[in-house]
Motif scaffolding. Structure first.
Motif, PDB file in Angstrom:
ATOM      1  N   SER A 276       0.816  -1.222   0.000  1.00 40.58           N
ATOM      2  CA  SER A 276       0.000   0.000   0.000  1.00 40.58           C
ATOM      3  C   SER A 276       0.847   1.268   0.000  1.00 40.58           C
ATOM      4  O   SER A 276       0.476   2.268  -0.628  1.00 40.58           O
ATOM      5  CB  SER A 276      -0.944  -0.005   1.205  1.00 40.58           C
ATOM      6  OG  SER A 276      -0.211  -0.112   2.413  1.00 40.58           O
ATOM      7  N   ALA A 277       1.976   1.255   0.704  1.00 42.39           N
ATOM      8  CA  ALA A 277       2.852   2.434   0.720  1.00 42.39           C
ATOM      9  C   ALA A 277       4.113   2.216  -0.105  1.00 42.39           C
ATOM     10  O   ALA A 277       4.954   3.106  -0.207  1.00 42.39           O
ATOM     11  CB  ALA A 277       3.227   2.786   2.160  1.00 42.39           C
ATOM     12  N   ASP A 278       4.227   1.047  -0.700  1.00 37.14           N
ATOM     13  CA  ASP A 278       5.448   0.698  -1.424  1.00 37.14           C
ATOM     14  C   ASP A 278       5.614   1.572  -2.659  1.00 37.14           C
ATOM     15  O   ASP A 278       4.692   1.705  -3.473  1.00 37.14           O
ATOM     16  CB  ASP A 278       5.392  -0.778  -1.834  1.00 37.14           C
ATOM     17  CG  ASP A 278       6.699  -1.269  -2.418  1.00 37.14           C
ATOM     18  OD1 ASP A 278       7.760  -0.768  -1.997  1.00 37.14           O
ATOM     19  OD2 ASP A 278       6.666  -2.164  -3.286  1.00 37.14           O
ATOM     20  N   GLY A 279       6.776   2.178  -2.777  1.00 36.14           N
ATOM     21  CA  GLY A 279       7.079   2.990  -3.947  1.00 36.14           C
ATOM     22  C   GLY A 279       6.520   4.396  -3.909  1.00 36.14           C
ATOM     23  O   GLY A 279       6.745   5.175  -4.845  1.00 36.14           O
ATOM     24  N   THR A 280       5.799   4.741  -2.847  1.00 33.89           N
ATOM     25  CA  THR A 280       5.296   6.113  -2.733  1.00 33.89           C
ATOM     26  C   THR A 280       6.455   7.044  -2.382  1.00 33.89           C
ATOM     27  O   THR A 280       7.549   6.597  -2.026  1.00 33.89           O
ATOM     28  CB  THR A 280       4.215   6.208  -1.646  1.00 33.89           C
ATOM     29  OG1 THR A 280       4.797   5.896  -0.368  1.00 33.89           O
ATOM     30  CG2 THR A 280       3.072   5.239  -1.933  1.00 33.89           C
ATOM     31  N   VAL A 281       6.216   8.349  -2.468  1.00 32.45           N
ATOM     32  CA  VAL A 281       7.272   9.316  -2.162  1.00 32.45           C
ATOM     33  C   VAL A 281       6.956  10.076  -0.877  1.00 32.45           C
ATOM     34  O   VAL A 281       7.484  11.166  -0.637  1.00 32.45           O
ATOM     35  CB  VAL A 281       7.480  10.297  -3.337  1.00 32.45           C
ATOM     36  CG1 VAL A 281       8.044   9.563  -4.535  1.00 32.45           C
ATOM     37  CG2 VAL A 281       6.177  11.004  -3.703  1.00 32.45           C
ATOM     38  N   LYS A 282       6.119   9.488  -0.039  1.00 34.00           N
ATOM     39  CA  LYS A 282       5.812  10.107   1.248  1.00 34.00           C
ATOM     40  C   LYS A 282       7.044  10.063   2.146  1.00 34.00           C
ATOM     41  O   LYS A 282       7.987   9.306   1.905  1.00 34.00           O
ATOM     42  CB  LYS A 282       4.633   9.390   1.910  1.00 34.00           C
ATOM     43  CG  LYS A 282       4.898   7.937   2.243  1.00 34.00           C
ATOM     44  CD  LYS A 282       3.640   7.207   2.706  1.00 34.00           C
ATOM     45  CE  LYS A 282       3.190   7.681   4.065  1.00 34.00           C
ATOM     46  NZ  LYS A 282       2.080   6.832   4.585  1.00 34.00           N
ATOM     47  N   ASP A 537       4.185  -2.581   6.899  1.00 36.03           N
ATOM     48  CA  ASP A 537       2.777  -2.468   6.511  1.00 36.03           C
ATOM     49  C   ASP A 537       1.933  -1.895   7.643  1.00 36.03           C
ATOM     50  O   ASP A 537       1.032  -1.071   7.418  1.00 36.03           O
ATOM     51  CB  ASP A 537       2.235  -3.842   6.105  1.00 36.03           C
ATOM     52  CG  ASP A 537       2.531  -4.175   4.648  1.00 36.03           C
ATOM     53  OD1 ASP A 537       2.966  -3.269   3.909  1.00 36.03           O
ATOM     54  OD2 ASP A 537       2.325  -5.339   4.253  1.00 36.03           O
ATOM     55  N   GLU A 538       2.205  -2.325   8.858  1.00 39.93           N
ATOM     56  CA  GLU A 538       1.438  -1.834  10.003  1.00 39.93           C
ATOM     57  C   GLU A 538       1.703  -0.360  10.255  1.00 39.93           C
ATOM     58  O   GLU A 538       0.813   0.393  10.659  1.00 39.93           O
ATOM     59  CB  GLU A 538       1.796  -2.648  11.250  1.00 39.93           C
ATOM     60  CG  GLU A 538       1.345  -4.105  11.182  1.00 39.93           C
ATOM     61  CD  GLU A 538       1.910  -4.940  12.318  1.00 39.93           C
ATOM     62  OE1 GLU A 538       2.739  -4.397  13.104  1.00 39.93           O
ATOM     63  OE2 GLU A 538       1.553  -6.132  12.416  1.00 39.93           O
ATOM     64  N   ASP A 539       2.929   0.063   9.982  1.00 43.02           N
ATOM     65  CA  ASP A 539       3.342   1.437  10.291  1.00 43.02           C
ATOM     66  C   ASP A 539       3.041   2.406   9.145  1.00 43.02           C
ATOM     67  O   ASP A 539       2.571   3.517   9.368  1.00 43.02           O
ATOM     68  CB  ASP A 539       4.843   1.437  10.606  1.00 43.02           C
ATOM     69  CG  ASP A 539       5.410   2.823  10.764  1.00 43.02           C
ATOM     70  OD1 ASP A 539       5.161   3.444  11.815  1.00 43.02           O
ATOM     71  OD2 ASP A 539       6.092   3.289   9.829  1.00 43.02           O
ATOM     72  N   GLY A 540       3.342   2.000   7.927  1.00 41.81           N
ATOM     73  CA  GLY A 540       3.072   2.839   6.759  1.00 41.81           C
ATOM     74  C   GLY A 540       4.117   3.892   6.469  1.00 41.81           C
ATOM     75  O   GLY A 540       4.065   4.559   5.429  1.00 41.81           O
ATOM     76  N   GLU A 541       5.094   4.081   7.375  1.00 42.58           N
ATOM     77  CA  GLU A 541       6.135   5.096   7.172  1.00 42.58           C
ATOM     78  C   GLU A 541       7.535   4.496   7.274  1.00 42.58           C
ATOM     79  O   GLU A 541       8.502   5.207   7.507  1.00 42.58           O
ATOM     80  CB  GLU A 541       5.990   6.209   8.216  1.00 42.58           C
ATOM     81  CG  GLU A 541       4.676   6.963   8.164  1.00 42.58           C
ATOM     82  CD  GLU A 541       4.583   8.021   9.260  1.00 42.58           C
ATOM     83  OE1 GLU A 541       4.682   9.221   8.923  1.00 42.58           O
ATOM     84  OE2 GLU A 541       4.441   7.645  10.441  1.00 42.58           O
ATOM     85  N   THR A 542       7.620   3.187   7.093  1.00 46.53           N
ATOM     86  CA  THR A 542       8.895   2.480   7.278  1.00 46.53           C
ATOM     87  C   THR A 542       9.435   1.985   5.944  1.00 46.53           C
ATOM     88  O   THR A 542       8.714   1.370   5.152  1.00 46.53           O
ATOM     89  CB  THR A 542       8.718   1.291   8.240  1.00 46.53           C
ATOM     90  OG1 THR A 542       8.319   1.785   9.523  1.00 46.53           O
ATOM     91  CG2 THR A 542      10.008   0.501   8.386  1.00 46.53           C
ATOM     92  N   LEU A 543      10.713   2.251   5.721  1.00 52.36           N
ATOM     93  CA  LEU A 543      11.422   1.758   4.546  1.00 52.36           C
ATOM     94  C   LEU A 543      12.291   0.573   4.971  1.00 52.36           C
ATOM     95  O   LEU A 543      13.080   0.675   5.914  1.00 52.36           O
ATOM     96  CB  LEU A 543      12.304   2.860   3.956  1.00 52.36           C
ATOM     97  CG  LEU A 543      13.270   2.448   2.835  1.00 52.36           C
ATOM     98  CD1 LEU A 543      12.506   1.978   1.601  1.00 52.36           C
ATOM     99  CD2 LEU A 543      14.202   3.610   2.480  1.00 52.36           C
TER     100      LEU A 543
END
Length: 611
Positions: A276-282, A537-543
């Motif tokens: 869901s957040a993979d590859g985003t630029v957030k 995935d749970e966090d959404g802000e982790t690389l």
């Protein structure tokens, strides 16, 4: 009617012997190896015998009452007799090696009557070693080549058996004289030993092999390509005797085979990320850098195969390659490799946290702390080893573990997890390092369970060696649990965190040329990556970034079966290699890690996201 009665009488013997023959070929060892035309190599008999071969072949002519060894009669010489080259040294060896079993194939080049008469005469002094019905011995004699007709075979002593190229026309008594069945491979397939046999070729060969086994005999093929691919193909089909002119190569291959193969009966489950957040630029808040020490593509694919076609790491879609050479060598060591992605500079092999001139470098752990992030350094090895210490130490010589240990006093990393307790008992200004760390507010922990339960904010966890023993020696879920503990401790920190977690012992397996160790360590590392992906995935802000400092062992995959979780490999070295290593990324800005680049770029890409 007579033929029918022969078949009925032969069946009970055939079935009993067939079961024995089939059981002997699993697993394959160097005892299945046959030295074809052994006399042609520089040191007849000894090279194959010392390598452990179970079968040796010599071609003979009857010349002036002696058995002389040669492929062509014009090459015979009195000094190269069967007795001199084989029988005398063999008897001497068997005196000191009473448990050794050997099959001696004596190929009759011409005039079987003259040759067999001399064989009976020359082998008479070696009767105590020779196997015969009712007299198990070390040495089996099989006559091959221009053997007599079946009707004559029964006229020779029980200890003489024959190698034939057909199964038809034998009475039960004659069939008892058959010690081996040998077919030319070209009778069934036209193959150069490269690639694989097709299904029709396999069926033809399998039919021949099964017919011999059902008749209660062992089989070999001659005129077969002398390559690893060919040896493997014959072994897969169940051929009993593998012939070669490459004694050392086949011997090493078979001697190492048990160490170079691995089979996993059951797969472990992998995590399937949401992307869901993979590859985003957030904005990236947290970074988990996972280092598989010594992990190349072959190690990864071997683990994927062993896990029946699934891997957490292979769920990551953004992939690049890291070029690993150091400042002074084409092939890096772990010190220079770790320094490159920890501090962004190519340095000399053996150097930690300094550039090629010895200048101290700042690591990602330092930059992360300055950005207000929590930091952790996790390894399944000594904290004074090359990868974990690259994030806090600065030394031109990686082996100076006591000086490296002392540098932990200048580090602001919040949680350390590893071993090497003794190194940290070294005194600095009269006070042990661990006591100074306590004075700095660190809780020093020795037991892994205590670490998992500790509420302390700053931890120096120096585990007993038992906690970090190899996976094949019974280590538990150390890496996954350690990462889960640290992410749980850091997850609510407003500025986020930077964690380096190393699968240290993949490298050990490569250095040991032990495929089982490589795969079990890589699988353990992969489970930890699964935990990292789950947290992301749970966090959404982790690389999450997964890479290696280098490849170890020069691993090549020779065979495998994904459905069975089976892998067979081979190693070209017991050291590092120069091949680029993969980089996998998942989460925000994971696309930044695509492409092919120097290992220092991993540092640059991460630093850009920290600032």
């Amino acid at each position: 009617m007579k033929k029918l009665s022969i078949l009925i009488l032969a069946l009970p013997v055939t079935i009993a012997v067939s079961q024995t023959a089939n059981s002997q070929i699993k697993p394959y060892t160097v005892a299945n190896a046959h030295s074809h035309n052994d006399y042609k190599n520089g040191i007849p008999f000894y090279r194959a015998y010392e390598k452990g071969f179970g079968s040796i072949e010599a071609d003979v002519y009857a010349v002036s009452g002696r058995l002389l060894v040669a492929h062509d009669k014009r090459d015979t010489a009195a000094s190269r007799s069967l007795r001199n080259l084989y029988l005398t040294p063999l008897a001497e060896k068997l005196k000191h090696d009473p448990h050794r079993q050997l099959r001696l194939l004596i190929e009759i080049k011409q005039d079987h009557k003259a040759v067999l008469s001399l064989v009976m005469q020359e082998l008479k002094p070696f009767a105590e070693y020779i196997s015969s019905p009712g007299h198990p011995g070390n040495l089996s004699i099989v006559m091959t080549g221009a053997v007599p007709p079946a009707v004559e075979m029964v006229n020779y002593p029980d200890w003489i058996t024959f190698d034939v190229d057909h199964l038809n026309g034998f009475t039960p008594q004659q069939w008892q004289k058959i010690g081996l069945v040998s077919f030319p491979l070209s009778k069934y397939v036209r193959w150069n030993g490269k690639g694989v046999l097709n299904s029709k070729e396999i069926a033809r060969l399998k039919g021949a092999i099964d017919s011999v086994h059902q008749a209660g005999k062992m089989i070999r093929f001659w005129e077969s390509p002398d390559t690893k691919s060919s040896w493997l193909a014959l072994m897969r089909l169940g051929v009993d005797v593998i012939g070669t002119d490459k004694i050392e190569e086949l011997g090493d291959f078979l001697n190492k085979k048990a160490k170079n193969e691995y089979s996993a009966k059951q797969a472990y489950p992998v995590y399937h990320p949401t992307h869901s957040a993979d590859g985003t630029v957030k904005k990236v808040k947290n970074i988990i850098l996972c280092i598989g020490d010594g992990m190349g593509l072959a190690q990864l694919y071997a683990t994927y195969t062993a896990n029946h076609g699934q891997l957490n790491i292979f769920q990551m879609k953004n992939i690049g390659f890291s070029i690993t050479n150091s400042a002074d060598a084409y092939i890096t060591d772990s010190a220079a490799g770790a320094t490159a992605f920890a501090s962004g500079q190519k340095t000399n092999d053996r150097a930690i946290g300094v550039d090629a001139t010895g200048k101290r470098l700042r690591s990602l752990a330092v930059y992360s702390a300055e950005a207000g992030k929590k930091t952790a350094d996790i390894a399944v090895c000594q904290l004074t080893d090359a990868t974990p210490d690259a994030f806090y130490a600065h030394q031109s010589e990686r082996s100076d573990s006591l000086a490296i240990a002392a540098e932990i006093l200048n580090s602001n990393i919040d949680i350390f997890v590893g071993t090497a307790f003794t190194d940290f008992t070294t005194k600095v200004n009269g006070v042990p390092i661990i006591d100074k760390m306590k004075q700095r507010g660190y809780t020093v922990i020795r037991k892994f369970d205590d670490f998992l339960k500790s509420p302390a904010k700053k931890i120096l966890a120096l585990m007993d060696d038992s906690a970090t023993r190899p996976k094949i020696a019974g280590r538990g879920e150390y890496l996954s649990l350690a990462l889960k503990k640290v992410t749980g401790a850091f997850k609510n920190h407003p500025k986020g965190f930077f964690i380096m977690a190393e699968g240290s012992q993949i490298d050990y397996g490569g250095h040991n040329n032990n495929l089982t160790q490589v795969i079990t360590e890589n699988a353990d590392f992969d489970r930890m990556v699964g935990e990292a992906l789950r947290f992301a995935d749970e966090d959404g802000e982790t690389l999450v970034i997964v890479t290696a400092d280098h490849e170890t062992g020069g691993l090549t995959l020779l065979d495998g079966d994904i459905n069975k979780g089976y892998v067979l490999g081979d190693f070209s070295t017991n050291d590092h290699t120069g091949t680029p290593v993969p980089v996998f990324a998942y989460g925000p800005h994971s696309g930044d890690f695509r492409g092919v680049y120097n290992n220092t770029e991993i540092f640059n890409k991460i630093l850009k996201l920290i600032r």
